[in-house]
Design a protein around this motif. Structure first.
Motif, short mmCIF file in Angstrom:
data_model
loop_
_atom_site.label_atom_id
_atom_site.label_comp_id
_atom_site.label_asym_id
_atom_site.label_seq_id
_atom_site.Cartn_x
_atom_site.Cartn_y
_atom_site.Cartn_z
N ALA A 1 -29.49 6.42 54.63
CA ALA A 1 -30.25 6.74 53.52
C ALA A 1 -31.69 7.06 53.80
CB ALA A 1 -30.57 5.34 52.89
N ALA A 2 -31.53 8.47 53.59
CA ALA A 2 -32.91 9.19 53.91
C ALA A 2 -33.98 9.48 52.70
CB ALA A 2 -32.54 10.53 54.76
N GLY A 3 -34.43 8.44 52.58
CA GLY A 3 -35.66 8.51 51.41
C GLY A 3 -36.03 7.59 50.60
N LYS A 4 -36.39 7.50 49.59
CA LYS A 4 -36.91 6.36 48.80
C LYS A 4 -35.73 5.45 48.48
CE LYS A 4 -40.98 9.03 47.61
NZ LYS A 4 -41.81 8.75 48.61
N ALA A 5 -36.13 4.44 47.39
CA ALA A 5 -35.31 3.18 47.16
C ALA A 5 -34.14 3.84 46.31
CB ALA A 5 -36.14 2.33 46.00
N ARG A 6 -34.29 4.93 45.60
CA ARG A 6 -32.91 5.37 44.98
C ARG A 6 -31.97 5.96 46.02
NH1 ARG A 6 -29.08 4.75 41.69
NH2 ARG A 6 -28.37 6.80 40.55
N THR B 1 -31.47 4.69 48.83
CA THR B 1 -30.93 3.34 49.39
C THR B 1 -29.76 2.89 48.55
OG1 THR B 1 -32.86 3.06 50.68
CG2 THR B 1 -31.37 1.23 50.32
N GLU B 2 -30.10 2.80 47.15
CA GLU B 2 -29.04 2.41 46.36
C GLU B 2 -27.94 3.12 46.14
OE1 GLU B 2 -29.06 2.01 41.50
OE2 GLU B 2 -30.84 1.89 42.42
N ILE B 3 -27.96 4.60 46.29
CA ILE B 3 -26.92 5.41 46.52
C ILE B 3 -26.25 5.25 47.55
CG2 ILE B 3 -26.07 7.79 46.36
CD1 ILE B 3 -28.46 8.47 44.48
N ALA B 4 -26.79 5.02 48.74
CA ALA B 4 -26.10 4.75 50.18
C ALA B 4 -25.18 3.59 50.07
CB ALA B 4 -27.11 4.98 51.23
N LEU B 5 -25.79 2.55 49.48
CA LEU B 5 -24.96 1.53 49.48
C LEU B 5 -24.00 1.49 48.49
CD1 LEU B 5 -28.03 -1.17 49.49
CD2 LEU B 5 -26.30 -1.05 51.26
N ARG C 1 -13.87 0.73 50.29
CA ARG C 1 -12.74 0.75 49.59
C ARG C 1 -11.44 1.76 49.96
NH1 ARG C 1 -16.77 -0.90 46.08
NH2 ARG C 1 -16.89 1.27 45.26
N ALA C 2 -11.96 2.68 50.42
CA ALA C 2 -11.23 3.94 50.97
C ALA C 2 -10.52 3.57 52.23
CB ALA C 2 -11.84 5.27 50.89
N GLY C 3 -10.72 2.46 52.82
CA GLY C 3 -10.28 2.03 54.16
C GLY C 3 -11.12 2.25 55.35
N ALA C 4 -12.36 2.76 55.20
CA ALA C 4 -13.46 3.39 56.21
C ALA C 4 -14.08 2.06 56.52
CB ALA C 4 -14.16 4.40 55.89
N ARG C 5 -14.32 2.02 58.12
CA ARG C 5 -15.35 1.14 58.50
C ARG C 5 -16.89 1.63 58.50
NH1 ARG C 5 -14.22 1.13 64.14
NH2 ARG C 5 -13.35 2.80 63.80
N VAL C 6 -17.74 0.95 57.70
CA VAL C 6 -18.89 1.68 57.54
C VAL C 6 -20.10 0.94 57.83
CG1 VAL C 6 -20.30 2.58 55.44
CG2 VAL C 6 -17.91 2.52 55.18
N LEU C 7 -21.17 1.72 58.60
CA LEU C 7 -22.31 1.32 58.91
C LEU C 7 -23.26 2.02 58.16
CD1 LEU C 7 -24.18 -0.11 61.21
CD2 LEU C 7 -23.99 2.03 62.61
N VAL C 8 -24.26 1.26 57.48
CA VAL C 8 -25.10 2.02 56.52
C VAL C 8 -26.62 1.66 57.16
CG1 VAL C 8 -24.85 -0.01 54.79
CG2 VAL C 8 -25.70 2.20 54.23
N ASP C 9 -27.36 2.54 57.08
CA ASP C 9 -28.79 2.56 57.41
C ASP C 9 -29.41 2.45 56.06
OD1 ASP C 9 -31.38 2.49 58.70
OD2 ASP C 9 -30.93 3.92 59.88
N ASP C 10 -29.73 1.06 55.85
CA ASP C 10 -30.47 0.78 54.52
C ASP C 10 -31.82 0.25 54.84
OD1 ASP C 10 -29.46 -1.58 55.66
OD2 ASP C 10 -29.01 -2.42 53.59
#
Length: 566
Positions: A478-483, A485-489, A497-506
């Motif tokens: 998530a490269a930016g402001k709160a919006r 981060t929300e979209i990244a999550l 849900r598509a079966g991927a293992r996800v690491l998210v930088d929030d």
């Protein structure tokens, strides 16, 4: 559905600077990227990202072991002294064993390997030839009291290892179990993305009739190996054999003593006599289980003490000392020759019968010419003990050998009946008579494979894991402001849900620049950047290894990741 790993809540702290004691890329990067932390010398804590990589390698190992009929067990790490004493390894392992006593004074060790207890476990379960063959394995923490643990998890005092053991009633059965393991190991290392070589090896203290190592070529490796550019020969340098041409049928004169003052070294002798070092015979004195032994090699070659120790194992090999020379005045330092020496004499195959040498005369300041092997001295045992050099002839085709460094990641042995003999492991054979069981032993360094992969796949920016072992399939930034981060999550949830293992930088208190740097350092193979165009439904998909980037809609990005992990 795979779990989304959120960096805002993860036990993860990346570092900008290299650890002061880091000697290798894997040590430096695994610490900086937050995969491991040092607990004490040679002992490491595996943090969440590191544990995931470790577990992924263990998963592949389990799948391939199960595919050849292996049965997983878990044996104790704390073992009674009696087992190792029965096999002789209580003494053979020496200072490498962690030894301890319980409150009653009974002695134990922390297992470095488990041949003894596996033998007894299978003996307890199998009484007939109908119960065999069987392959049993475990993935367990092992312990070795390394004198100088170094290079991070490459050489630790505590490490994770897969060890398996096969039990058969015939040598043909053992050969088949060995073949199954060899092929399983090839599949394991191919799946996890490790470039590897299978090389001939020395069995050493393990014993047995056949032994091969799986090596990962790397400048950080402590093993050296050779391979041939013209054929498929490859071997650990300790296992290289020497092919010697028969010496020319030349008549040699009698031994001639030469006045050679101040020439205790080969270099000084060759210079004094104006002869090549290869015309001289170097005699190194060592102690084998305390008994002084001479080792002869051509003067232009060096004795490989590690190779010598492997050949003579389990005997202890050490160099003689000044005190030993003082106790044996007949041994003239710098002027030792094999003729009339009165010591066991081990020699390189190049010291062949009929060859003549310039060597020490066992007198101060004196050497001898035309000292002929087989006429003036005899060799008690021939061993390949010289340090291998680039260009030495391939024992298979004669072409010049190449030398490289590598990390040992696996080792397989045909042990034979060594441990079955120790513990009297017989089964009832098809003729109703006892049959002695024969064994194989097969190891993979699971934690070492993590470091080997880091060594082979990293780049200047950081780690770069193969997808099979990576801690996640995709790293959403998530490269930016709160919006953003929300979209990244939201995107992370779709990917999961598509079966991927996800690491998210929030993380909200971290700049985009730091997040991008951390994504490079952590090394997940696919990176999705939720940036300034996220509000338009557009994200950036990046391949961590190639750096290739493309802008995609969110749905297209999810579909692209799904195709990558399919």
């Amino acid at each position: 559905m795979p779990q989304v790993q959120r960096m805002s809540t993860m036990l993860l702290k990346t570092l900008r600077d290299d650890p002061a004691d880091a000697e290798t890329a894997s040590h430096r990067l695994l610490v900086r990227a937050g995969y491991v932390r040092r607990s004490s010398a040679g002992v490491w804590t595996w943090l969440p990202l590191g544990k995931r990589v470790l577990d992924n390698i263990a998963r592949v190992v389990r799948e391939e072991m199960d595919a050849i009929g292996g049965q997983e067990v878990l044996l104790p790490a704390l073992l009674p002294r009696e087992l190792y004493q029965a096999s002789g390894r209580w003494e053979e392992y020496g200072d490498l064993l962690f030894r301890l006593k319980d409150r009653k004074g009974a002695e134990y060790l922390l297992g470095p390997t488990h041949e003894e207890i596996f033998t007894l476990t299978v003996k307890d379960q199998c009484a007939s030839y109908k119960d065999l063959p069987v392959i049993v394995y475990q993935i367990q923490t092992k312990y070795r009291d390394e004198a100088r643990p170094r290079s991070g998890v490459l050489r630790g005092r505590e490490f994770q290892m897969k060890d398996s053991y096969s039990f058969d009633t015939t040598d043909e059965g053992l050969a088949e179990s060995y073949r199954l393991h060899r092929e399983a190991y090839r599949r394991i290392f191919e799946r996890i993305g490790l470039d590897h070589r299978i090389v001939s090896a020395v069995s050493g203290a393990m014993g047995g009739s056949a032994s091969e190592e799986f090596l990962a070529p790397s400048g950080a490796g402590e093993d050296t190996f050779v391979d041939c550019p013209e054929c498929d020969y490859a071997a650990n340098t300790e296992a290289v054999t020497t092919v010697v041409e028969p010496p020319a049928n030349v008549a040699h004169g009698p031994v001639e003593e030469l006045d050679t003052p101040d020439t205790p070294t080969i270099e000084a002798l060759a210079r004094h006599l104006s002869v090549p070092a290869s015309a001289t015979l170097k005699n190194l004195l060592v102690k084998v289980d305390g008994k002084i032994t001479a080792v002869g090699v051509p003067g232009d070659r060096e004795v490989d003490l590690g190779k010598l120790a492997e050949h003579l194992a389990p005997a202890v090999v050490e160099l003689v000392t000044a005190e030993d020379f003082a106790a044996h005045p007949e041994l003239v330092r710098g002027y030792v020759g094999p003729q009339g020496l009165g010591l066991p004499y081990v020699a390189d195959p190049r010291i062949a019968p009929g060859t003549a040498w310039i060597t020490g005369a066992n007198k101060p300041g004196t050497h001898a010419r035309d000292v002929v092997c087989g006429r003036d001295f005899t060799v008690d045992r021939y061993l390949d003990v010289v340090v291998v050099e680039p260009g030495d002839p391939c024992p298979r085709c004669g072409a010049g050998l190449r030398i490289g460094r590598a990390i040992e990641i696996g080792h397989i042995f045909q042990l034979g009946r060594k441990y079955a003999d120790t513990f009297g492991f017989d089964v009832l054979g098809p003729q109703g008579k006892p049959v002695r069981v024969t064994m194989g032993s097969y190891g993979i360094g699971v934690s070492r494979a993590v470091a080997a992969l880091a060594e082979q796949t990293h780049d200047e920016a950081g780690l770069c894991w193969p997808r099979e072992v990576a801690p996640a399939d995709v790293h959403v930034v998530a490269a930016g402001k709160a919006r953003q981060t929300e979209i990244a999550l939201e995107l992370a949830g779709q990917l999961a849900r598509a079966g991927a293992r996800v690491l998210v930088d929030d993380r909200t208190a971290v700049s985009p620049g730091v997040k991008f740097t951390d994504a490079e350092l952590i090394g997940v193979p696919t990176v999705l950047v939720v940036g300034r165009r996220a509000a338009e439904g557009v994200v950036e998909l990046k391949d961590r290894r190639t750096g290739e980037r493309q802008e995609l809609t969110v749905d297209a990005a999810v579909a692209a990741v799904a195709r990558l992990i399919a």
